[in-house]
Scaffold this motif. Structure first.
Motif, PDB file in Angstrom:
ATOM      1  N   VAL A 255       0.854  -1.186   0.000  1.00  0.00           N
ATOM      2  CA  VAL A 255       0.000   0.000   0.000  1.00  0.00           C
ATOM      3  C   VAL A 255       0.893   1.241   0.000  1.00  0.00           C
ATOM      4  O   VAL A 255       1.746   1.411   0.870  1.00  0.00           O
ATOM      5  CB  VAL A 255      -0.927   0.021   1.231  1.00  0.00           C
ATOM      6  CG1 VAL A 255      -1.878   1.219   1.163  1.00  0.00           C
ATOM      7  CG2 VAL A 255      -1.723  -1.278   1.327  1.00  0.00           C
ATOM      8  N   ALA A 256       0.702   2.098  -0.998  1.00  0.00           N
ATOM      9  CA  ALA A 256       1.509   3.312  -1.140  1.00  0.00           C
ATOM     10  C   ALA A 256       0.595   4.480  -1.485  1.00  0.00           C
ATOM     11  O   ALA A 256      -0.571   4.295  -1.829  1.00  0.00           O
ATOM     12  CB  ALA A 256       2.585   3.126  -2.217  1.00  0.00           C
ATOM     13  N   GLY A 257       1.153   5.695  -1.395  1.00  0.00           N
ATOM     14  CA  GLY A 257       0.334   6.857  -1.693  1.00  0.00           C
ATOM     15  C   GLY A 257       1.046   7.961  -2.435  1.00  0.00           C
ATOM     16  O   GLY A 257       0.437   8.957  -2.787  1.00  0.00           O
ATOM     17  N   GLY A 258       2.353   7.782  -2.669  1.00  0.00           N
ATOM     18  CA  GLY A 258       3.075   8.810  -3.397  1.00  0.00           C
ATOM     19  C   GLY A 258       3.494   9.982  -2.524  1.00  0.00           C
ATOM     20  O   GLY A 258       4.494  10.620  -2.769  1.00  0.00           O
ATOM     21  N   LYS A 259       2.718  10.294  -1.483  1.00  0.00           N
ATOM     22  CA  LYS A 259       3.048  11.361  -0.559  1.00  0.00           C
ATOM     23  C   LYS A 259       2.481  11.020   0.811  1.00  0.00           C
ATOM     24  O   LYS A 259       1.652  10.112   0.948  1.00  0.00           O
ATOM     25  CB  LYS A 259       2.491  12.715  -1.041  1.00  0.00           C
ATOM     26  CG  LYS A 259       0.965  12.778  -1.053  1.00  0.00           C
ATOM     27  CD  LYS A 259       0.457  14.091  -1.613  1.00  0.00           C
ATOM     28  CE  LYS A 259       0.790  15.275  -0.746  1.00  0.00           C
ATOM     29  NZ  LYS A 259       0.108  15.259   0.564  1.00  0.00           N
ATOM     30  N   GLY A 260       2.921  11.755   1.816  1.00  0.00           N
ATOM     31  CA  GLY A 260       2.418  11.518   3.163  1.00  0.00           C
ATOM     32  C   GLY A 260       1.082  12.199   3.403  1.00  0.00           C
ATOM     33  O   GLY A 260       0.649  13.065   2.636  1.00  0.00           O
TER      34      GLY A 260
ATOM     35  N   VAL B 260       1.433  -4.474   3.443  1.00  0.00           N
ATOM     36  CA  VAL B 260       2.667  -3.727   3.687  1.00  0.00           C
ATOM     37  C   VAL B 260       2.422  -2.231   3.548  1.00  0.00           C
ATOM     38  O   VAL B 260       1.986  -1.762   2.497  1.00  0.00           O
ATOM     39  CB  VAL B 260       3.775  -4.158   2.706  1.00  0.00           C
ATOM     40  CG1 VAL B 260       5.060  -3.380   2.984  1.00  0.00           C
ATOM     41  CG2 VAL B 260       4.035  -5.646   2.803  1.00  0.00           C
ATOM     42  N   ASP B 261       2.692  -1.505   4.615  1.00  0.00           N
ATOM     43  CA  ASP B 261       2.682  -0.053   4.574  1.00  0.00           C
ATOM     44  C   ASP B 261       4.046   0.377   4.038  1.00  0.00           C
ATOM     45  O   ASP B 261       5.052   0.285   4.735  1.00  0.00           O
ATOM     46  CB  ASP B 261       2.441   0.495   5.991  1.00  0.00           C
ATOM     47  CG  ASP B 261       2.358   2.012   6.023  1.00  0.00           C
ATOM     48  OD1 ASP B 261       2.762   2.659   5.047  1.00  0.00           O
ATOM     49  OD2 ASP B 261       1.883   2.547   7.044  1.00  0.00           O
TER      50      ASP B 261
ATOM     51  N   GLY C 213       0.245  -7.541  -5.386  1.00  0.00           N
ATOM     52  CA  GLY C 213      -0.668  -6.500  -5.817  1.00  0.00           C
ATOM     53  C   GLY C 213      -0.329  -5.200  -5.129  1.00  0.00           C
ATOM     54  O   GLY C 213       0.286  -5.183  -4.062  1.00  0.00           O
ATOM     55  N   GLY C 214      -0.721  -4.093  -5.763  1.00  0.00           N
ATOM     56  CA  GLY C 214      -0.434  -2.784  -5.211  1.00  0.00           C
ATOM     57  C   GLY C 214      -1.697  -1.957  -5.039  1.00  0.00           C
ATOM     58  O   GLY C 214      -2.537  -1.902  -5.946  1.00  0.00           O
ATOM     59  N   ILE C 215      -1.841  -1.337  -3.883  1.00  0.00           N
ATOM     60  CA  ILE C 215      -2.979  -0.466  -3.597  1.00  0.00           C
ATOM     61  C   ILE C 215      -2.463   0.959  -3.438  1.00  0.00           C
ATOM     62  O   ILE C 215      -1.593   1.222  -2.604  1.00  0.00           O
ATOM     63  CB  ILE C 215      -3.715  -0.893  -2.315  1.00  0.00           C
ATOM     64  CG1 ILE C 215      -4.246  -2.323  -2.463  1.00  0.00           C
ATOM     65  CG2 ILE C 215      -4.867   0.064  -1.998  1.00  0.00           C
ATOM     66  CD1 ILE C 215      -4.854  -2.887  -1.183  1.00  0.00           C
TER      67      ILE C 215
END
Length: 296
Positions: free
Chosen positions: A26-31, A138-139, A157-159
């Motif tokens: 799990v990612a977001g590109g920014k905080g 995974v964070d 997989g990616g979220i």
């Protein structure tokens, strides 16, 4: 919000303990987009469905996933993988939570030096398949650093998590560009990458910028570089991307999801499925302040 695809079901007679867990990054590109809170509560809800779940905090800038699970200073963390302590089994670092079936693998509470990040990541990648879980969430931490991209690339997989703010939406595109470039860099030769870069720079309608990967491939195909196009397509990440829009203040903001999906497909030639939206709710802030999981 819909839940991620279920981990694979074991074949008849196969023992659950011998199966490798499915790993979702799990990612977001920014905080600040709600990534950690989402990981914690997804883990809780999936564990309540009877799955064995591990939530792993790989944020090397300062882990805080334990906070969203209502846990104080973790008794054990990935900091215990120091060279002076030998290579401890990853399973020995798992922490119990208040939810049956849910374990926490806490990350370092302080920023980790670049020289150590690679070693911790290597250790995790080598032993994660042996953890006693059906699913590992995974964070990945924020940003587009090598460690984040590597975790995202290796996962089943990616979220991606985004809020409706323009900066968050833009960060998703920047993350995907970095993610795709890293995948191609490791799979293509220097000559192939140079040809692809040239094709991207020749788009007359880009006003001095670069064209999309999709347009570049069409240009290469028209120039007779079909074999190169095939190599690029083979090197691209598989279509296993999911999107979650987080903390939407208005129902109309959910329309951002199809816009993002369409943009990712048109620019990168990759499909991204929406898992759903999380509406804005003051209970989120209250849960964090009370150090109690939102799901509880």
């Amino acid at each position: 919000m819909n839940q991620p695809p279920d981990p694979p079901t074991p074949a008849s007679g196969e023992k659950a303990a011998t199966r490798s867990p499915a790993i979702w990054a799990v990612a977001g590109g920014k905080g600040g987009v709600g990534r950690s809170l989402l990981v914690a509560n997804m883990g809780i809800q999936i564990a309540r469905l009877g799955k064995k779940v591990t939530v792993a905090d790989l944020d090397f800038e300062g882990a805080n996933l334990h906070t969203y699970l209502g846990i104080g200073a973790p008794a054990r963390s990935l900091e215990d993988l120091g060279p002076e302590k030998g290579e401890s089994p990853l399973a020995s670092l798992l922490l119990d939570t208040s939810v049956s079936g849910l374990k926490l693998l806490s990350g370092p509470l302080r920023p980790v030096a670049s020289s150590r990040r690679g070693k911790i990541l290597e250790h995790f990648n080598r032993q994660a398949d042996g953890l006693p879980a059906d699913l590992i969430l995974v964070d990945c931490g924020s940003g587009r650093g090598d460690e984040v991209l590597e975790l995202f690339r290796r996962a089943a997989g990616g979220i991606l998590v985004a809020t409706p703010e323009p900066a968050s939406v833009e960060s998703i595109f920047l993350f995907m560009e970095s993610f795709l470039e890293k995948s191609l860099q490791e799979a293509l030769s220097a000559d192939d990458r140079e040809k692809l870069d040239i094709a991207r720079s020749l788009d007359e309608g880009s006003s001095g910028g670069t064209s999309s990967f999709r347009s570049a491939l069409e240009r290469l195909r028209a120039e007779g570089e079909s074999s190169l196009v095939a190599r690029v397509l083979e090197a691209r990440p598989p279509p296993r991307l999911r999107l979650v829009l987080y903390q939407l203040p208005r129902e109309s903001d959910s329309e951002i999801a199809p816009v993002l999906q369409s943009g990712i497909e048109k620019y990168f030639g990759l499909q991204m499925t929406s898992l759903g939206c999380v509406e804005y709710d003051l209970s989120v802030l209250q849960a964090v302040q009370k150090r109690k999981p939102l799901s509880q």
